[in-house]
Design a protein around this motif. Structure first.
Motif, PDB file in Angstrom:
ATOM      1  N   GLU A  11       0.898  -1.348   0.231  1.00 19.45           N
ATOM      2  CA  GLU A  11       0.195   0.082   0.067  1.00 19.45           C
ATOM      3  C   GLU A  11       1.007   1.233   0.018  1.00 19.45           C
ATOM      4  O   GLU A  11       0.281   2.412  -0.148  1.00 19.45           O
ATOM      5  CB  GLU A  11      -0.986  -0.055   1.195  1.00 19.45           C
ATOM      6  N   LEU A  12       2.241   1.085   0.157  1.00 18.47           N
ATOM      7  CA  LEU A  12       3.138   2.578   0.295  1.00 18.47           C
ATOM      8  C   LEU A  12       2.966   3.069  -1.243  1.00 18.47           C
ATOM      9  O   LEU A  12       2.620   4.167  -1.281  1.00 18.47           O
ATOM     10  CB  LEU A  12       4.370   1.910   0.448  1.00 18.47           C
ATOM     11  N   PRO A  13       3.259   2.446  -2.391  1.00 22.13           N
ATOM     12  CA  PRO A  13       3.169   3.003  -3.575  1.00 22.13           C
ATOM     13  C   PRO A  13       1.694   4.011  -3.775  1.00 22.13           C
ATOM     14  O   PRO A  13       1.618   4.955  -4.338  1.00 22.13           O
ATOM     15  CB  PRO A  13       3.430   2.196  -4.618  1.00 22.13           C
ATOM     16  N   SER A  14       0.639   3.001  -3.427  1.00 13.29           N
ATOM     17  CA  SER A  14      -0.494   3.488  -3.735  1.00 13.29           C
ATOM     18  C   SER A  14      -1.045   4.816  -2.730  1.00 13.29           C
ATOM     19  O   SER A  14      -1.484   5.769  -3.353  1.00 13.29           O
ATOM     20  CB  SER A  14      -1.752   2.598  -3.697  1.00 13.29           C
ATOM     21  N   GLN A  15      -0.684   4.668  -1.645  1.00 16.65           N
ATOM     22  CA  GLN A  15      -0.937   5.995  -0.618  1.00 16.65           C
ATOM     23  C   GLN A  15       0.005   7.013  -0.803  1.00 16.65           C
ATOM     24  O   GLN A  15      -0.416   8.139  -0.601  1.00 16.65           O
ATOM     25  CB  GLN A  15      -0.951   5.173   0.901  1.00 16.65           C
ATOM     26  N   LEU A  16       1.189   6.886  -0.936  1.00 12.19           N
ATOM     27  CA  LEU A  16       1.898   7.612  -1.576  1.00 12.19           C
ATOM     28  C   LEU A  16       1.472   8.741  -2.717  1.00 12.19           C
ATOM     29  O   LEU A  16       1.561  10.004  -2.702  1.00 12.19           O
ATOM     30  CB  LEU A  16       3.393   7.114  -1.727  1.00 12.19           C
ATOM     31  N   TYR A  17       1.077   8.032  -3.598  1.00 12.54           N
ATOM     32  CA  TYR A  17       0.481   8.803  -4.863  1.00 12.54           C
ATOM     33  C   TYR A  17      -0.549   9.642  -4.308  1.00 12.54           C
ATOM     34  O   TYR A  17      -0.605  10.478  -5.200  1.00 12.54           O
ATOM     35  CB  TYR A  17       0.146   7.670  -6.001  1.00 12.54           C
ATOM     36  N   GLU A  18      -1.365   9.373  -3.565  1.00 12.06           N
ATOM     37  CA  GLU A  18      -2.450  10.178  -3.194  1.00 12.06           C
ATOM     38  C   GLU A  18      -1.974  11.513  -2.844  1.00 12.06           C
ATOM     39  O   GLU A  18      -2.812  12.423  -2.840  1.00 12.06           O
ATOM     40  CB  GLU A  18      -3.296   9.564  -1.839  1.00 12.06           C
ATOM     41  N   HIS A  19      -0.803  11.782  -2.149  1.00  8.10           N
ATOM     42  CA  HIS A  19      -0.410  13.055  -1.705  1.00  8.10           C
ATOM     43  C   HIS A  19      -0.102  13.911  -2.817  1.00  8.10           C
ATOM     44  O   HIS A  19      -0.603  15.183  -2.751  1.00  8.10           O
ATOM     45  CB  HIS A  19       0.999  12.915  -1.193  1.00  8.10           C
ATOM     46  N   TRP A  20      -0.282  13.614  -4.269  1.00  5.59           N
ATOM     47  CA  TRP A  20       0.107  14.415  -5.265  1.00  5.59           C
ATOM     48  C   TRP A  20      -1.483  15.036  -5.446  1.00  5.59           C
ATOM     49  O   TRP A  20      -1.573  15.980  -6.341  1.00  5.59           O
ATOM     50  CB  TRP A  20       0.596  13.893  -6.495  1.00  5.59           C
ATOM     51  N   LEU A  21      -2.358  14.420  -5.256  1.00  3.13           N
ATOM     52  CA  LEU A  21      -3.775  15.075  -5.417  1.00  3.13           C
ATOM     53  C   LEU A  21      -3.974  16.558  -4.648  1.00  3.13           C
ATOM     54  O   LEU A  21      -4.669  17.278  -5.090  1.00  3.13           O
ATOM     55  CB  LEU A  21      -4.657  14.144  -5.010  1.00  3.13           C
ATOM     56  N   SER A  22      -3.116  16.540  -3.588  1.00  2.89           N
ATOM     57  CA  SER A  22      -3.594  17.584  -2.661  1.00  2.89           C
ATOM     58  C   SER A  22      -2.473  18.804  -2.825  1.00  2.89           C
ATOM     59  O   SER A  22      -2.149  19.722  -2.083  1.00  2.89           O
ATOM     60  CB  SER A  22      -3.150  17.260  -1.349  1.00  2.89           C
TER      61      SER A  22
END
Length: 674
Positions: A495-506
């Motif tokens: 889940e690290l690559p997926s949850q990390l990518y969420e940050h770029w939305l913000s």
């Protein structure tokens, strides 16, 4: 049927895509019959090879890049999850124990394991690359964990357990889908008074799909959550929430409680056959966490501040309810409604004002643009047959090189199981020639009426980015062996690559560019964007409590004596941790698909939080450079995380990127709970 079966023919299609327009339900059974036969013959040829075992004639041979089983199962598994029907469900029930039996045949093949063990014991002398050594060690570990060293009655019993667990997981999934598919609440327009237009439009579209007059609320999260947020009708909120919470617990043929009880008992027996005290001890051994105690320590370190925040929030919401003239305690069907009113009051945010800025097509463009800026990827939409008319496909390239085909399947429908996930029709490998992946993201967003843009909530957009982070993990994979490619990593690292990518939305510049009004095409106003980002941690006490409670129940199920009554055990665990009365588990046991539709996340639902400790720290690495798209940091991220698959242990991969493992403080700070 065999000669005309497209599943058994070469796929002379662009990118060797499955010929979806030619594949019929009737093609799967004969294709699987041949795939089972070919797989058994292939394994027998490796195991019975009279030559001494070598890496090439054993491990490389097992990594069959032309496996018919992989090809057929890849198509079937994805379609049966995203667009199923009674024929496919019948076949799924028939196939699940056969798959389990075949897996047991392979991993318990004494001659085959002897060859692997010989290579494993001599690995230091074989002049292997680091990747080859890692693959060999994983093969050996996985065979042992699958029962390769068992003999006699224990071996036979484990085979029977695995087949029965496969049957139970399939039944659980199909029961849950049936409950979600069959329930709906038909409403008149007046029943939606006070609800925003986007919710009314989605409810009308859901009714149209079901060929029902008026408006319908279904158990799709993209419909029921906004209804619980905005409907002033407490009686209807209670009715909808109760149905949502009772999935898998309604009695009759779709009740999952007996399945859960039997599953837990069989998992415990499986673990003990393999020499472990509990199933959690067995399951966590190869993960980053390693032991149940380390998982419990993490969850409780977060639980206490989260519960304190939730209790304080509950007091505020209860007072708001009293001001509305409603006596009594705050109930679970009240929380989202009053939390939304509070968010609107404290942060001056109105979902009806926000949502037009989050068009699905614009958010897809945003996730692609971030991947272009970080990793140099380019996306070209394709016009080709897919398994459903709502699915879309893109070719992914970099500097002219084909990297992957990405499929997006975004809208809720009755034939699709709930939730959101990333899967693949084909994985990446390079043994015997480069094979690039075909990756799919499946979501359950509400579909807008024809001619109107589909709008997302900010949380929906976060889900979109999350699943695309998984897809990038698959599409950027650059290893030789499919066994360790893409998302084939430790469960609490995946889940690290997926949850990390969420940050770029913000990232403000991303939203400034892509959050554009559906009617005016104007960018989101800076002042509204500021309020949105300031409210990102709003209601984190609630969100963290409902998640942690689910993870703690999952852990208790698999560390303690298997309960005869799982719901009683669930109640005991929630009582022990002091679960707030107005909050329920994010996934109550009878519909806890992560844990009971298979054992992927069993004892492992904590994984999202374990990975979140890392993703907060990993994004901080970009923030420290002053550039969310810093090219050097992005190159390191791809090299050490996104392209590396399982080529090294997860903690080594992370340390290669960041230098050291983070502490839980990063997570607490990220959730505003520090």
């Amino acid at each position: 049927m065999t000669t005309a079966n497209p599943l058994l023919s070469d796929w002379n299609t662009p990118f060797e895509m499955p010929p979806f327009d030619l594949i019929k339900d009737a093609h799967f059974a004969p294709a699987f019959e041949q795939a089972f036969a070919e797989t058994r013959a292939h394994i027998a040829a490796i195991a019975q090879n009279s030559d001494a075992p070598t890496y090439e004639n054993t491990i490389d041979a097992l990594e069959d890049p032309n496996s018919l089983m992989d090809r057929v199962a890849g198509v079937f598994s994805n379609i049966s999850g995203a667009d199923t029907n009674p024929t496919l469900e019948d076949l799924q029930r028939d196939l699940s124990p056969k798959w389990a039996a075949l897996n047991s045949e392979i991993t318990m093949n004494e001659a085959l394991f002897a060859r692997i063990e010989t290579l494993y014991n001599a690995r230091a002398t074989l002049d292997l690359s680091a990747e080859q050594t890692r693959v060999l060690e994983l093969y050996y570990q996985d065979f042992v964990r699958a029962g390769a060293k068992l003999r006699g009655a224990d071996r036979a019993r484990l085979k029977a357990i695995m087949q029965r667990l496969a049957e139970l997981g399939t039944a659980f999934t199909q029961n849950l889908l049936a409950d979600e598919r069959d329930w709906f609440m038909q409403l008149a327009k007046s029943d939606l008074d006070g609800c925003p237009d986007f919710l009314c439009d989605a409810a009308a579209e859901a009714a149209k799909e079901r060929q029902i007059e008026g408006y319908v609320i279904t158990l799709s999260r993209s419909l029921i959550v906004p209804f619980l947020q905005f409907s002033p009708r407490r009686d209807l909120r209670q009715r909808a929430f109760t149905a949502w919470g009772m999935r898998g617990e309604n009695g009759g043929d779709t009740d999952n409680r007996a399945h859960v009880s039997e599953t837990l008992a069989l998992r415990h027996e499986r673990a003990q056959l393999l020499g472990f005290e509990t199933f959690a001890d067995f399951k966590l051994q190869p993960e980053m966490a390693g032991t149940p105690d380390r998982v419990r320590d993490l969850l409780m370190a977060v639980w206490h501040p989260a519960k304190a925040a939730a209790d304080a929030d509950a007091a505020v919401l209860t007072e708001m309810m009293a001001q509305d003239g409603i006596e009594g305690d705050l109930a679970p069907w009240d929380w989202r409604y009053y939390a939304e009113k509070r968010r609107s009051a404290e942060h001056d945010l109105d979902e009806a004002e926000l949502k037009p800025y989050f068009q699905l097509d614009q958010m897809i463009a945003a996730q692609f643009d971030c991947a272009t800026r970080l990793f140099g990827l380019e996306f070209r939409e394709l016009d080709m047959p897919l398994y459903h008319k709502d699915a879309r496909a893109w070719e992914v390239t970099r500097n002219g090189r084909h990297m992957a085909v990405f499929i997006g399947d975004y809208f809720a429908r009755a034939s699709k199981r709930s939730g959101a996930w990333c899967s693949r029709f084909r994985g990446q490998s390079a043994l015997g020639g480069e094979q690039r992946p075909i990756t799919v993201n499946v979501c359950n967003f509400a579909k807008a009426p024809s001619g109107q843009p589909s709008l997302l909530t900010f949380d929906d957009a976060r889900t979109l980015f999350h699943e695309f982070g998984h897809a990038l993990h698959s599409m950027l994979s650059d290893v030789t062996y499919g066994y360790i490619s893409g998302t084939s990593v430790a469960r609490d690292f995946v889940e690290l690559p997926s949850q990390l990518y969420e940050h770029w939305l913000s990232v403000p510049e991303v939203l400034e560019k892509f959050a554009r009004h559906a009617e005016t095409d104007q960018p989101i106003p800076a002042e509204l964007l500021s309020r949105l980002l300031a409210a990102e941690n709003f209601d984190q006490g609630f969100a963290t409590v409902e998640y942690c409670a689910s993870a703690l129940v999952d852990l208790a199920f698999h560390t303690e004596t298997p309960p005869a009554d799982p719901l009683q055990k669930q109640a005991e665990v929630l009582d022990r941790i002091g679960m707030p009365a107005a909050i329920t588990m994010r996934h109550a046991t009878p519909h806890f698909a992560h844990v009971f539709s298979g054992d992927g996340y069993s004892s492992g639902y904590y994984s999202y939080m374990w990975s979140e400790v890392m993703d907060a720290d990993a994004f901080a690495a970009f923030q420290e450079t002053g550039d969310a798209f810093d090219p050097d940091m992005a190159a390191s991220l791809e090299r050490n995380i996104y392209s590396a698959g399982g080529s090294q242990p997860a903690d080594v991969l992370y340390k290669n990127f960041r230098g050291s493992l983070p502490k839980v403080d990063a997570l607490l700070a990220g959730r505003g709970l520090a």
